[in-house]
Each structure stands twice: as C-alpha cells, then as structure tokens.
Scaffold this active site. Structure first.
Site, short mmCIF file in Angstrom:
data_model
loop_
_atom_site.label_atom_id
_atom_site.label_comp_id
_atom_site.label_asym_id
_atom_site.label_seq_id
_atom_site.Cartn_x
_atom_site.Cartn_y
_atom_site.Cartn_z
N VAL A 183 48.50 46.70 37.89
CA VAL A 183 47.47 47.45 36.89
C VAL A 183 46.44 46.34 36.57
O VAL A 183 46.75 45.44 36.02
CB VAL A 183 48.15 47.88 35.41
CG1 VAL A 183 47.45 49.08 34.65
CG2 VAL A 183 49.90 48.26 36.34
N CYS A 184 45.44 47.48 36.63
CA CYS A 184 44.01 46.76 36.40
C CYS A 184 43.53 45.41 36.97
O CYS A 184 44.07 45.31 38.59
CB CYS A 184 44.57 46.76 34.36
SG CYS A 184 42.34 45.78 33.45
N THR A 185 43.81 44.13 35.99
CA THR A 185 43.22 42.92 36.90
C THR A 185 44.65 42.23 37.06
O THR A 185 44.15 40.94 37.86
CB THR A 185 43.05 42.25 36.00
OG1 THR A 185 42.78 42.06 34.02
CG2 THR A 185 40.66 43.31 35.59
N THR A 225 40.95 47.79 41.38
CA THR A 225 41.11 46.90 40.73
C THR A 225 40.26 48.14 39.16
O THR A 225 39.64 48.87 39.16
CB THR A 225 41.03 45.18 39.95
OG1 THR A 225 41.40 45.11 39.04
CG2 THR A 225 39.53 45.12 40.67
#
Length: 319
Positions: free
Chosen positions: A102-104, A122
């Site tokens: 998730v995300c970074t 990302t």
C-alpha cells in the site's frame, strides 16, 4: 484459512494498515474461517505511526511464518527502511502466495528486489523516485492499483482499501466484497485502472486567468463544443497559441483534459443516476453510446453498462 500478515515499522501510515485490515476482517466476519489476520514488527515491539498513534503488533517478524498474503504498508518509515525488515521481505516475500503493498510500501518491496521486472505503482508523489531508484521496475503512476502475477501494489492510503476489496472479491466472491464496501461506506468500489487523480487534480491550475476560466468552463460544460477552436476563442487566443499555452501551464493537452473531464462526468452519472446510456453519452459530449463505450474500454477496460453494474449502489434504481 488464509493468513494475512501486515508488516509494521516506526513511521508507518496508520490508514495503510487499518484500511485493508478492516476489509479482510469484514471478510472473516462474513465468512468465518476465511482469514487469520496478524500484525508483526521486526522484534515484536510497539511501533509509532506517522500520525503519532502507537500500535502493538501480535508478534515479531523473526518469529513469523510465511503467510498466504503478505501486506506491506507505506509511510514516512519507508524513506530510510530498516535493513533487517528489507532482508526479511527478501527472504519471505517470494514464498507468499500474495504479496501486497500500500502506498510507499512498494519502495520496501523494490528494495527487497521483489518488484524487479514487474509493473507496479505507488503514491503519485513517489512514482518518480521509485522509477529512478529502481529502473528494473516498470512504474505506472496512473492507476490506483496494479496487479502483476502474485504481486499487487497500490497508490496512496485509501487505494489500499480498493485493492483489499478486489482481493476479497477474488477469495470470497463479489457479493461479499460489496457487503464489506457498503458496511465501510465505500460502496463505489473503484477499478484498479481508475486514475489516482481527477482531471482537475491531475492537471496543474493555469497561471493565467483566461486559461483558468477555460478549465472551469470545460468542467461545467462537458457536453458542449469543447474543440480547440471554441476553447481558444473563449481564451481570446489563436488555436495554436491556446493549445501551446494550455499544455505548458496545465501539463496536458486540451484534448486530454477534455477526455478526462468527460469520462469522469459519465462515470458519476452512471454511478449516481438512473439516466440511460444514450442520454449520458449526449450529456457528456460523446454524441453516441458507441463513442462512449470506446472511451470507457480504452480508459477503464470495461463498457459503461458493466461499469454501472459493478460500481453502482445496489439500492439505486436503473432504467
């Protein structure tokens, strides 16, 4: 039973953790025995999230067996990742049946070599960094999530919920995923290839007032004549000068901006109204249902009728 293990570390983004966990827990509540959810930090100690929230994990990574689904959240802690966490991911990641970020969190997967040769995404603000630091990764900055084999990566924060819902749908079926989405009040489940940004957010705001006014006009009149010649006249510029200035100040061509606005407006009408496809196609400037269908298939990989079936509240009437 599928074990879901979430990796915790100092500086983790709390919503990257709790959003997907609520989705998987919803699957477990709906169908008991579906998921066993665990959280783990490197040594089993509590971690402090980027918002200051303290989270106590269930166990230590060093004592964790390889799970069915290994979920790696993002957050400030990915800027200087702990080498031992990366090493653990490098060893255990390939063994998991599903590897999710998730995300970074994608940065941690890339550091561990788990994204080499794969397509990934990302948070939009870190896509350039991911591509620059890891040239063997095919970074796509646009979608809210990308699935490449057993590896799935998602964009910032709430996109992790969208990805988790897609995984639950794969495991337990569409109706279960829809029930969870309604319970979490995220009933409009987004397809993975939906853009991270709306057109207005994706484009920069023009510096000059005439161009800003044109941007607003496009948004308010998606069904109107939005040719370069017409828009240039509103800005009191020649078509050639207008096209150059618009792209220079917004970062995209007028045509691309118009396409995005029309697609977003059509999606909202499909999601929120009972208007027919033919009526929507006219209201959004496509002219014909076939033209709108081609635009949807190209941008979202699905036809308008299927989009409405999948992403409209079940309680809303349709024509």
């Amino acid at each position: 039973m599928r074990t879901v293990l979430v990796v915790l570390f100092d500086g983790v983004q709390s919503l990257d953790v709790t959003g997907p966990l609520e989705v998987f827990q919803g699957g477990e509540l709906h169908t008991p025995g579906s998921y066993r959810i665990r959280t783990a930090s490197l040594d089993g100690a509590a971690v402090r999230t980027s918002s200051g929230l303290t989270v106590v994990p269930d166990q230590a990574l060093t004592a964790s067996a390889t799970p069915h689904t290994l979920l790696v959240p993002g957050g400030q802690g990915t800027r200087d990742p702990a080498p031992d966490v990366v090493a653990w991911l490098r060893e255990h990641g390939p063994r998991a049946e599903r590897l999710v970020s998730v995300c970074t969190g994608a940065i941690l997967l890339a550091e561990a070599g788990l994204l080499d040769g794969r397509r990934a995404t990302t948070h939009w603000a870190y896509c350039d960094k991911l591509a620059r630091d890891h040239p063997s990764v095919e970074v796509d900055p646009d979608p809210i999530y990308v699935r490449d084999g057993q590896v799935s990566t998602s964009a910032g924060v709430t996109a992790g919920i969208d990805l988790a819902l897609a995984l639950v749908e794969e495991d337990l079926g569409r109706e279960v995923a829809l029930d969870i989405a309604r319970h979490l009040v995220v009933f409009l489940r987004r397809p993975g290839n939906q853009a991270q940004f709306s057109a207005q957010l994706a484009a920069q705001t023009a510096r000059r007032e005439p161009l800003r006014e044109v941007q607003q006009w496009i948004t308010e009149h998606p069904g109107g004549d939005l040719s370069v010649e017409t828009l240039a006249a509103r800005a009191r510029l020649s078509p050639r000068h207008f096209a150059r200035a618009f792209q220079a100040e917004t970062g995209m061509t007028p045509g691309r901006y118009v396409d995005r606005v029309r697609l977003e407006h059509a999606r909202r009408l499909l999601e929120d109204t009972s208007d027919g496809v033919e009526e929507i196609s006219r209201a959004c400037g496509y002219g014909t249902p076939e033209a709108m269908r081609r635009a949807f298939v190209k941008a979202l990989g699905t036809a308008p009728a299927e989009y409405r079936r999948r992403f409209r509240p079940a309680s809303a009437p349709t024509r």
